[in-house]
Design a protein around this motif. Structure first.
Motif, PDB file in Angstrom:
ATOM      1  N   GLN A  10      90.501  88.202  11.272  1.00  0.00           N
ATOM      2  CA  GLN A  10      91.703  87.594  11.081  1.00  0.00           C
ATOM      3  C   GLN A  10      92.034  86.309  11.381  1.00  0.00           C
ATOM      4  N   GLN A 159      89.742  98.620   2.987  1.00  0.00           N
ATOM      5  CA  GLN A 159      90.317  98.494   1.827  1.00  0.00           C
ATOM      6  C   GLN A 159      89.808  99.629   0.765  1.00  0.00           C
ATOM      7  N   SER A 220     100.956  90.230  11.422  1.00  0.00           N
ATOM      8  CA  SER A 220     100.770  89.448  10.123  1.00  0.00           C
ATOM      9  C   SER A 220      99.469  88.721  10.013  1.00  0.00           C
ATOM     10  N   ASP A 222      96.538  89.783  10.535  1.00  0.00           N
ATOM     11  CA  ASP A 222      95.630  90.857   9.768  1.00  0.00           C
ATOM     12  C   ASP A 222      96.014  90.853   8.337  1.00  0.00           C
ATOM     13  N   SER A 223      97.203  90.756   7.911  1.00  0.00           N
ATOM     14  CA  SER A 223      97.475  90.576   6.384  1.00  0.00           C
ATOM     15  C   SER A 223      97.147  89.467   5.733  1.00  0.00           C
ATOM     16  N   TYR A 226      93.280  89.539   5.041  1.00  0.00           N
ATOM     17  CA  TYR A 226      93.145  90.132   3.910  1.00  0.00           C
ATOM     18  C   TYR A 226      93.473  89.295   2.516  1.00  0.00           C
ATOM     19  N   LYS A 227      94.598  88.533   2.583  1.00  0.00           N
ATOM     20  CA  LYS A 227      95.126  87.688   1.693  1.00  0.00           C
ATOM     21  C   LYS A 227      94.154  86.511   1.368  1.00  0.00           C
ATOM     22  N   THR A 233      98.163  92.543  -3.497  1.00  0.00           N
ATOM     23  CA  THR A 233      99.459  92.765  -2.585  1.00  0.00           C
ATOM     24  C   THR A 233      99.535  94.291  -2.088  1.00  0.00           C
ATOM     25  N   ILE A 236      97.260  95.149   0.679  1.00  0.00           N
ATOM     26  CA  ILE A 236      97.586  94.625   1.949  1.00  0.00           C
ATOM     27  C   ILE A 236      98.816  95.213   2.681  1.00  0.00           C
ATOM     28  N   GLN A 237      99.777  95.834   1.580  1.00  0.00           N
ATOM     29  CA  GLN A 237     100.947  96.125   2.242  1.00  0.00           C
ATOM     30  C   GLN A 237     100.492  97.797   2.976  1.00  0.00           C
ATOM     31  N   SER A 240      98.646  97.188   6.061  1.00  0.00           N
ATOM     32  CA  SER A 240      99.690  96.568   7.279  1.00  0.00           C
ATOM     33  C   SER A 240     100.498  97.919   7.439  1.00  0.00           C
TER      34      SER A 240
END
Length: 289
Positions: A10, A159, A220, A222-223, A226-227, A233, A236-237, A240
């Motif tokens: 991250q 993932q 955030s 971390d998110s 991944y983005k 999305t 990712i959600q 999260s």
């Protein structure tokens, strides 16, 4: 679909991120290489001198430790919410016992998926008799088989787990925390590099600890990782929502006990023909002055 909780976790950017400062103190810097398609590819790159440090899953550690390897474990990255077993809503699976007779996708024999499955069975006092494992080496293909209904359940991680959860009607049966999983992400260094530059290995460890602390304080990050890696999305959600809290563990006396414990588990699960001695394949950064 790489895991974000690897050496490039991250908060590590192209300039070195949290590794930059500790490495700069010893006159070193990060040079990124890869990405590699699999751990065997990264391992070969390390053994040929093309890279010094890499990351993988715990199964790779046990496989390396079958002999005195040129690659040493120097840190464990522990977080077990990002792994588990997902079942199809139309599979009839409501309990762990219901897995018997169903088709369950795992990756290669002795890999993370099979570990998650066997750990689930052991923790719930259920025998492996009647458990139908479907080995699908590529975890993306395993998710595809799950989504199409070719298998009833899938034991997977990161993932891939999030993707399976997002299949319409799918249900998360167990996660890694519920089954007391010891499976972890691990960080390796070549024996040659650790011998010649122990202070650099310690600096990388310190940078990983700083990265974990940064993520724990601000999920955030971390998110965002991944983005950057191109994750959709909705994936990712889902990730999260797990509220991942990575912890970096050195291979000191306590860390070695943890490594030895999972080696005993993999032997008990039949992943290895004999109990593996991991002591020749570890590097303790806490001893670096």
């Amino acid at each position: 679909m790489p895991a974000a909780n690897s050496l490039t976790i991250q908060s590590l950017d192209d300039d070195g991120g949290t590794l930059r400062e500790p490495l700069a103190k010893i006159g070193a810097k990060v040079v990124w290489a890869g990405p590699f398609a699999s751990y065997p590819a990264a391992s070969e790159a390390a053994k040929s001198g093309k890279i010094d440090i890499t990351s993988s899953g715990f199964a790779s550690l046990v496989n390396e430790a079958k002999v005195k390897s040129d690659i040493l474990l120097f840190a464990i990255e522990s977080n077990h919410l990002g792994e588990g077993i997902v079942v199809r809503g139309d599979s009839g699976i409501k309990t762990i016992e219901d897995l018997k007779g169903k088709k369950i996708a795992v990756n290669f024999p002795g890999g993370t998926g099979e570990y998650i499955l066997f750990r689930t069975l052991e923790e719930n006092g259920i025998s492996r008799e009647g458990i139908n494992r479907i080995n699908i080496n590529n975890p993306e293909d395993g998710v595809a088989a799950f989504a199409s209904g070719d298998v009833d359940a899938i034991a997977t991680w990161d993932q891939y787990l999030a993707s399976a959860i997002n299949v319409p009607g799918a249900l998360l049966l167990v996660d890694g925390k519920q089954i007391k999983s010891l499976n972890s992400w691990v960080h390796f260094v070549t024996r040659d590099f650790a011998t010649k530059h122990p202070e650099a290995v310690k600096a990388v460890f310190d940078g990983l600890v700083a990265a974990a602390a940064k993520i724990n304080a601000d999920p955030s990050i971390d998110s965002a990782a991944y983005k950057r890696q191109g994750a959709p999305t909705k994936i990712i959600q889902t990730i999260s929502s797990w509220n991942l809290k990575p912890r970096i563990i050195p291979i000191d006396a306590e860390g070695l006990k943890l490594v030895q414990q999972i080696a005993r588990q993999t032997y008990a699960y039949g992943f290895q023909p004999q109990l593996i001695d991991v002591t020749n394949n570890v590097f303790d950064v806490t001893k670096v002055k």
